[in-house]
Enzyme design. Structure first.
Site, mmCIF file in Angstrom:
data_model
loop_
_atom_site.group_PDB
_atom_site.id
_atom_site.type_symbol
_atom_site.label_atom_id
_atom_site.label_comp_id
_atom_site.label_asym_id
_atom_site.label_seq_id
_atom_site.Cartn_x
_atom_site.Cartn_y
_atom_site.Cartn_z
ATOM 1 N N ARG A 221 1.105 -1.320 -0.103
ATOM 2 C CA ARG A 221 0.324 0.031 -0.270
ATOM 3 C C ARG A 221 0.654 1.235 -0.353
ATOM 4 N NH1 ARG A 221 -3.501 -2.758 -2.011
ATOM 5 N NH2 ARG A 221 -5.372 -3.340 -0.590
ATOM 6 N N HIS A 269 -0.474 0.320 -9.680
ATOM 7 C CA HIS A 269 -0.989 -0.842 -8.659
ATOM 8 C C HIS A 269 -1.307 -2.251 -9.505
ATOM 9 C CE1 HIS A 269 -3.867 -1.635 -4.969
ATOM 10 N NE2 HIS A 269 -3.656 -2.145 -5.238
#
Ligand code: NDP
Ligand code: OXD
Length: 306
Positions: A221, A269
């Site tokens: 993250r 991502h």
């Protein structure tokens, strides 16, 4: 059984069709404000309004492995939060991390740049033993990544909250093991969940404890990483560079400093995508287990944050 689907940025059509085909007895619908109570939900980045209007949910199936986004909301008290366990993500993550480590170790960038300049020449082969890789997080994804790296004969260290034993991997755990883990690692791969304990963990102090010339790979993250610390440590030469797949702000702004840094490689991502068929098969298996009153794996412990 009533199942509702409330997922931001995911087209509901194919999910709903597949759910209806697999569970013909279930009532399956896409959530709309004001809808009646459902028993179960498939969720990804749902709004707080959804939680407020569905206090009777028995379980929520998160369409990803990380539940940090969900745990930021106030959730229905009786609802179990179930996350995806692998379902095709672990092999993708292993591919991604191995390519980043190997690209760095084999100096592929330098070779490609030389070829683009019209050169033909060899670099001195580097020793794998000089590139021990440290994997932060030895869960479903971290274990698969650690095993894949060990398969390529890199020395591999792993760090987790509780002690773990993995064949061929040197393991460390807890705050007391963190310094030794870092001091033994030259490539750092982050596969931790985002929790209050792990936020900002990729910072100047962490980087300073890695072997000199270290390389950072963040696939967990964006909020794990203190962005300016990474840039400063690359510019100072302590870090050789980084590969980043996740960011504090997503999409990464077009003018972000990472985008033009020559030693930082970026992807949007995309390191391990949720695969619909594999994830649905897992969720349907778990819904059926719940109906039989059996216990589930992958249930999030909200006090730990993962
Ligand atoms: P798991 O829950 O299976 O594993 C988490 C691991 O982190 C465990 O080994 C756990 O320790 C360890 N851990 C948690 N807190 C700490 C802590 N404070 N200190 C040390 N270790 C800690 O998660 P997954 O492997 O399935 O996924 C990991 C993360 O990867 C997700 O949370 C998500 O953020 C990210 N992800 C990113 C994707 C992408 O596309 N970029 C795709 C999918 C996931 P212990 O073993 O003791 O419990
Ligand atoms: C996940 C992700 O958590 O895609 O599954 O980031």
């Amino acid at each position: 059984m009533k199942i509702t689907f409330c997922c931001t940025d995911i087209k509901p059509g194919p999910w709903i069709e597949d759910l209806r085909a697999a569970l013909p007895e279930a009532e399956v619908s896409v959530w709309q404000p004001g809808d009646p109570q459902a028993d179960y939900a498939l969720v990804w980045a749902p709004p707080q309004q959804f939680m407020d209007e569905q206090p009777g949910l028995k379980a929520m199936f998160n369409l990803g492995a990380g539940v940090d986004g969900l745990l930021r909301l106030k959730l229905p008290a009786g609802a179990a939060v179930v996350r995806i366990e692998d379902a095709g993500m672990a092999v993708q993550m292993a591919e991604y991390v191995c390519q980043a480590v190997i690209r760095h170790f084999r100096e592929i960038d330098a070779y490609e740049a030389g070829m683009a300049r019209g050169e033909w020449g060899f670099r001195k082969p580097r020793r794998r033993s000089d590139f021990p890789v440290g994997v932060m997080g030895l869960g479903v994804l971290g274990q698969r990544v650690a095993r894949a790296l060990a398969h390529f004969e890199f020395p591999v260290n792993g760090w987790s909250r509780s002690p773990r034993e993995l064949e061929g991997i040197t393991t460390y755990s807890g705050a007391q093991g963190f310094g030794d883990f870092l001091g033994a690692s030259r490539v750092l791969v982050n596969l931790l969940p985002l929790t209050p304990d792990t936020r900002d963990i990729l910072n100047a102090d962490t980087f300073s404890r890695l072997l000199p010339g270290a390389y950072v790979i963040n696939v967990a993250r964006g909020d794990h990483l203190v962005e300016q610390d990474l840039i400063d440590q690359i510019d100072s030469g302590h870090l050789a560079g980084a590969t980043l797949d996740v960011f504090r702000t997503e999409p990464l702004p077009a003018d972000h400093a990472f985008r033009r840094h020559p030693r930082i490689k970026l992807t949007p991502h995309a390191s391990a995508r949720t695969l619909r068929e594999d994830s649905l098969a897992q969720m349907i298996g778990k819904l059926q287990a719940l109906a039989r009153g059996e216990p589930l794996t992958g249930v999030v412990e909200s006090h730990r944050g993962y």
